[in-house]
Design a protein around this motif. Sequence first.
Motif, PDB file in Angstrom:
ATOM      1  N   GLY A  26       0.778  -1.232   0.000  1.00 29.03           N
ATOM      2  CA  GLY A  26       0.000   0.000   0.000  1.00 29.03           C
ATOM      3  C   GLY A  26       0.812   1.285   0.000  1.00 29.03           C
ATOM      4  N   PHE A  27       2.140   1.188  -0.125  1.00 32.03           N
ATOM      5  CA  PHE A  27       2.966   2.399  -0.166  1.00 32.03           C
ATOM      6  C   PHE A  27       3.080   2.922  -1.596  1.00 32.03           C
ATOM      7  CE2 PHE A  27       4.436   0.022   3.546  1.00 32.03           C
ATOM      8  CZ  PHE A  27       4.387   1.003   4.534  1.00 32.03           C
ATOM      9  N   ASP A  28       3.172   4.235  -1.717  1.00 35.11           N
ATOM     10  CA  ASP A  28       3.475   4.855  -3.004  1.00 35.11           C
ATOM     11  C   ASP A  28       4.989   4.986  -3.100  1.00 35.11           C
ATOM     12  OD1 ASP A  28       0.712   5.235  -3.467  1.00 35.11           O
ATOM     13  OD2 ASP A  28       0.758   7.092  -2.277  1.00 35.11           O
ATOM     14  N   ILE A  29       5.617   4.267  -4.026  1.00 37.00           N
ATOM     15  CA  ILE A  29       7.072   4.316  -4.173  1.00 37.00           C
ATOM     16  C   ILE A  29       7.410   5.519  -5.046  1.00 37.00           C
ATOM     17  CG2 ILE A  29       9.151   3.014  -4.731  1.00 37.00           C
ATOM     18  CD1 ILE A  29       7.254   1.726  -2.631  1.00 37.00           C
ATOM     19  N   THR A  30       7.861   6.589  -4.413  1.00 33.09           N
ATOM     20  CA  THR A  30       8.076   7.846  -5.149  1.00 33.09           C
ATOM     21  C   THR A  30       9.546   8.117  -5.441  1.00 33.09           C
ATOM     22  OG1 THR A  30       7.967   8.994  -3.016  1.00 33.09           O
ATOM     23  CG2 THR A  30       5.958   8.936  -4.326  1.00 33.09           C
ATOM     24  N   ALA A  31      10.453   7.343  -4.866  1.00 33.10           N
ATOM     25  CA  ALA A  31      11.878   7.466  -5.171  1.00 33.10           C
ATOM     26  C   ALA A  31      12.544   6.140  -4.845  1.00 33.10           C
ATOM     27  CB  ALA A  31      12.527   8.596  -4.366  1.00 33.10           C
ATOM     28  N   PHE A  32      13.556   5.773  -5.646  1.00 39.41           N
ATOM     29  CA  PHE A  32      14.222   4.472  -5.449  1.00 39.41           C
ATOM     30  C   PHE A  32      15.680   4.643  -5.847  1.00 39.41           C
ATOM     31  CE2 PHE A  32      12.789  -0.125  -5.182  1.00 39.41           C
ATOM     32  CZ  PHE A  32      14.061  -0.644  -4.992  1.00 39.41           C
ATOM     33  N   GLY A  33      16.585   4.259  -4.941  1.00 41.36           N
ATOM     34  CA  GLY A  33      18.013   4.318  -5.229  1.00 41.36           C
ATOM     35  C   GLY A  33      18.678   3.017  -4.836  1.00 41.36           C
ATOM     36  N   SER A  34      19.808   2.707  -5.438  1.00 46.73           N
ATOM     37  CA  SER A  34      20.521   1.475  -5.116  1.00 46.73           C
ATOM     38  C   SER A  34      22.022   1.663  -5.291  1.00 46.73           C
ATOM     39  CB  SER A  34      20.043   0.320  -6.001  1.00 46.73           C
ATOM     40  OG  SER A  34      20.780  -0.861  -5.712  1.00 46.73           O
ATOM     41  N   PHE A  35      22.793   0.961  -4.461  1.00 50.44           N
ATOM     42  CA  PHE A  35      24.248   0.931  -4.634  1.00 50.44           C
ATOM     43  C   PHE A  35      24.657  -0.107  -5.671  1.00 50.44           C
ATOM     44  CE2 PHE A  35      23.831   2.234  -0.043  1.00 50.44           C
ATOM     45  CZ  PHE A  35      24.217   3.553  -0.238  1.00 50.44           C
ATOM     46  N   LEU A  36      23.689  -0.928  -6.110  1.00 51.56           N
ATOM     47  CA  LEU A  36      23.897  -1.935  -7.161  1.00 51.56           C
ATOM     48  C   LEU A  36      25.071  -2.867  -6.836  1.00 51.56           C
ATOM     49  CD1 LEU A  36      23.245   0.209 -10.369  1.00 51.56           C
ATOM     50  CD2 LEU A  36      21.680  -1.366  -9.214  1.00 51.56           C
ATOM     51  N   GLU A  37      25.082  -3.369  -5.618  1.00 51.83           N
ATOM     52  CA  GLU A  37      26.060  -4.359  -5.181  1.00 51.83           C
ATOM     53  C   GLU A  37      25.354  -5.690  -4.947  1.00 51.83           C
ATOM     54  OE1 GLU A  37      29.230  -4.428  -4.957  1.00 51.83           O
ATOM     55  OE2 GLU A  37      29.678  -2.311  -5.343  1.00 51.83           O
ATOM     56  N   ASP A  38      26.055  -6.807  -5.184  1.00 52.52           N
ATOM     57  CA  ASP A  38      25.427  -8.106  -4.961  1.00 52.52           C
ATOM     58  C   ASP A  38      26.220  -8.980  -4.000  1.00 52.52           C
ATOM     59  OD1 ASP A  38      27.580  -8.788  -6.503  1.00 52.52           O
ATOM     60  OD2 ASP A  38      26.429  -9.635  -8.168  1.00 52.52           O
ATOM     61  N   ASN A  39      27.171  -8.373  -3.266  1.00 56.44           N
ATOM     62  CA  ASN A  39      27.992  -9.148  -2.345  1.00 56.44           C
ATOM     63  C   ASN A  39      27.856  -8.587  -0.938  1.00 56.44           C
ATOM     64  OD1 ASN A  39      30.701  -9.695  -0.842  1.00 56.44           O
ATOM     65  ND2 ASN A  39      30.602 -11.229  -2.469  1.00 56.44           N
ATOM     66  N   ASP A  40      27.506  -9.448   0.029  1.00 58.30           N
ATOM     67  CA  ASP A  40      27.269  -9.009   1.399  1.00 58.30           C
ATOM     68  C   ASP A  40      28.490  -8.350   2.022  1.00 58.30           C
ATOM     69  OD1 ASP A  40      24.679  -9.212   2.200  1.00 58.30           O
ATOM     70  OD2 ASP A  40      24.865 -11.143   3.180  1.00 58.30           O
ATOM     71  N   ALA A  41      29.670  -8.886   1.744  1.00 55.40           N
ATOM     72  CA  ALA A  41      30.881  -8.320   2.347  1.00 55.40           C
ATOM     73  C   ALA A  41      31.103  -6.889   1.882  1.00 55.40           C
ATOM     74  CB  ALA A  41      32.091  -9.187   2.005  1.00 55.40           C
ATOM     75  N   THR A  42      30.829  -6.621   0.623  1.00 55.43           N
ATOM     76  CA  THR A  42      30.969  -5.256   0.102  1.00 55.43           C
ATOM     77  C   THR A  42      29.926  -4.348   0.723  1.00 55.43           C
ATOM     78  OG1 THR A  42      31.805  -6.124  -1.994  1.00 55.43           O
ATOM     79  CG2 THR A  42      31.029  -3.839  -1.990  1.00 55.43           C
ATOM     80  N   VAL A  43      28.695  -4.845   0.823  1.00 58.56           N
ATOM     81  CA  VAL A  43      27.619  -4.034   1.407  1.00 58.56           C
ATOM     82  C   VAL A  43      27.953  -3.658   2.848  1.00 58.56           C
ATOM     83  CG1 VAL A  43      25.182  -4.002   2.055  1.00 58.56           C
ATOM     84  CG2 VAL A  43      25.877  -5.022  -0.121  1.00 58.56           C
ATOM     85  N   ALA A  44      28.486  -4.607   3.609  1.00 61.46           N
ATOM     86  CA  ALA A  44      28.825  -4.342   5.007  1.00 61.46           C
ATOM     87  C   ALA A  44      29.943  -3.318   5.146  1.00 61.46           C
ATOM     88  CB  ALA A  44      29.226  -5.643   5.699  1.00 61.46           C
ATOM     89  N   THR A  98      20.109  -6.159   5.922  1.00 59.09           N
ATOM     90  CA  THR A  98      20.649  -6.194   7.275  1.00 59.09           C
ATOM     91  C   THR A  98      22.165  -6.007   7.304  1.00 59.09           C
ATOM     92  OG1 THR A  98      20.782  -8.620   7.214  1.00 59.09           O
ATOM     93  CG2 THR A  98      18.787  -7.635   8.171  1.00 59.09           C
ATOM     94  N   SER A  99      22.814  -6.071   6.157  1.00 58.93           N
ATOM     95  CA  SER A  99      24.256  -5.778   6.109  1.00 58.93           C
ATOM     96  C   SER A  99      24.534  -4.280   6.060  1.00 58.93           C
ATOM     97  CB  SER A  99      24.905  -6.450   4.886  1.00 58.93           C
ATOM     98  OG  SER A  99      24.976  -7.843   5.067  1.00 58.93           O
ATOM     99  N   THR A 100      23.536  -3.485   5.693  1.00 62.47           N
ATOM    100  CA  THR A 100      23.720  -2.043   5.533  1.00 62.47           C
ATOM    101  C   THR A 100      23.711  -1.353   6.893  1.00 62.47           C
ATOM    102  OG1 THR A 100      22.476  -2.221   3.468  1.00 62.47           O
ATOM    103  CG2 THR A 100      22.922  -0.013   4.281  1.00 62.47           C
ATOM    104  N   ARG A 101      24.697  -0.492   7.123  1.00 61.84           N
ATOM    105  CA  ARG A 101      24.809   0.188   8.413  1.00 61.84           C
ATOM    106  C   ARG A 101      24.160   1.576   8.372  1.00 61.84           C
ATOM    107  NH1 ARG A 101      30.850   0.288  10.433  1.00 61.84           N
ATOM    108  NH2 ARG A 101      29.774   1.291  12.185  1.00 61.84           N
ATOM    109  N   LEU A 102      23.203   1.779   9.288  1.00 61.50           N
ATOM    110  CA  LEU A 102      22.591   3.105   9.410  1.00 61.50           C
ATOM    111  C   LEU A 102      22.175   3.418  10.838  1.00 61.50           C
ATOM    112  CD1 LEU A 102      21.542   5.685   7.906  1.00 61.50           C
ATOM    113  CD2 LEU A 102      19.300   4.572   7.896  1.00 61.50           C
ATOM    114  N   LEU A 103      21.909   2.393  11.653  1.00 60.53           N
ATOM    115  CA  LEU A 103      21.250   2.575  12.942  1.00 60.53           C
ATOM    116  C   LEU A 103      21.838   3.720  13.765  1.00 60.53           C
ATOM    117  CD1 LEU A 103      19.745   0.087  15.301  1.00 60.53           C
ATOM    118  CD2 LEU A 103      21.620   1.432  16.224  1.00 60.53           C
TER     119      LEU A 103
END
Length: 264
Positions: free
Chosen positions: A169-187, A215-220
């Motif tokens: 039910g959300f309106d997706i009004t913007a979408f961005g990606s780092f375009l990575e497919d490896n967990d170690a790089t994402v972390a 869950t590999s992405t750091r923001l907290l």
Amino acid sequence: MSDAAIDLTQTMPPVRKMDYRVGKKLGHRARIGAVVLASDETMEYEFRVVLHSLGDGVALYEARIENSPEITPETLRAMEGKIADTARLLLPQSAMDVVAYGCTSASVAIGPDRVAELLHEAEPTAKVTNPATAAVEALRAMGVQRLAILTPYQESVNVFFGQFFADQGFDITAFGSFLEDNDATVASIDPASVSEAVIELGSDPNVDGVFVACTSTRLLEMAAETERKLGKPVTSSNHAIIWHSLRLGGIDDKLPQFGKLYSL
């Protein structure tokens, strides 16, 4: 030194029986079990950052699930058959209050209802969650309708990921990606870079709030600061699932240092 056996009964003093008292166990307020990806370097750390604020009343127990570090629809769905068996390893002698499965994209690929069913096979009495479900609950709690999504994923994952939130039910009004497919790089992505990308996407006047996937992405630890700069609510996979796990476990302590969500 002689190789001959030493008769310790001839040299040791008698063993004294010591008195002890039985006190409260760790996690006497709530015990949270987390099924963590074998390749994940971030989720446990961010969980402990929050739980440190709550003392020994809330305890975290983890079991690692085998997974491929390459994030594709096929590798994500391959975890389905391993979730229940991994959850059984959390703390076999004691039931969990909450069990959280720690993969956002696999929760979407497998389906949140199926993930819940598998977790309940291992922990029938526990309340269960996953990052996708937790994110939906968090965004609704903060009043977000027009959503910006930031992921680390390749396009093959982004397509069904965005569709999931649209179906909620959300309106997706913007979408961005780092375009990575490896967990170690994402972390390894600098949290400041994540925060900057959140602010860039969220600055669109058509956006109410931002969700950061994986869950590999750091923001907290930067969530509250990012919200202050952006002026809009922000959450991430770990940020949301930790909050949701606490609330499901009956822990309603307000922790405003982690942003708007933790003040609700």
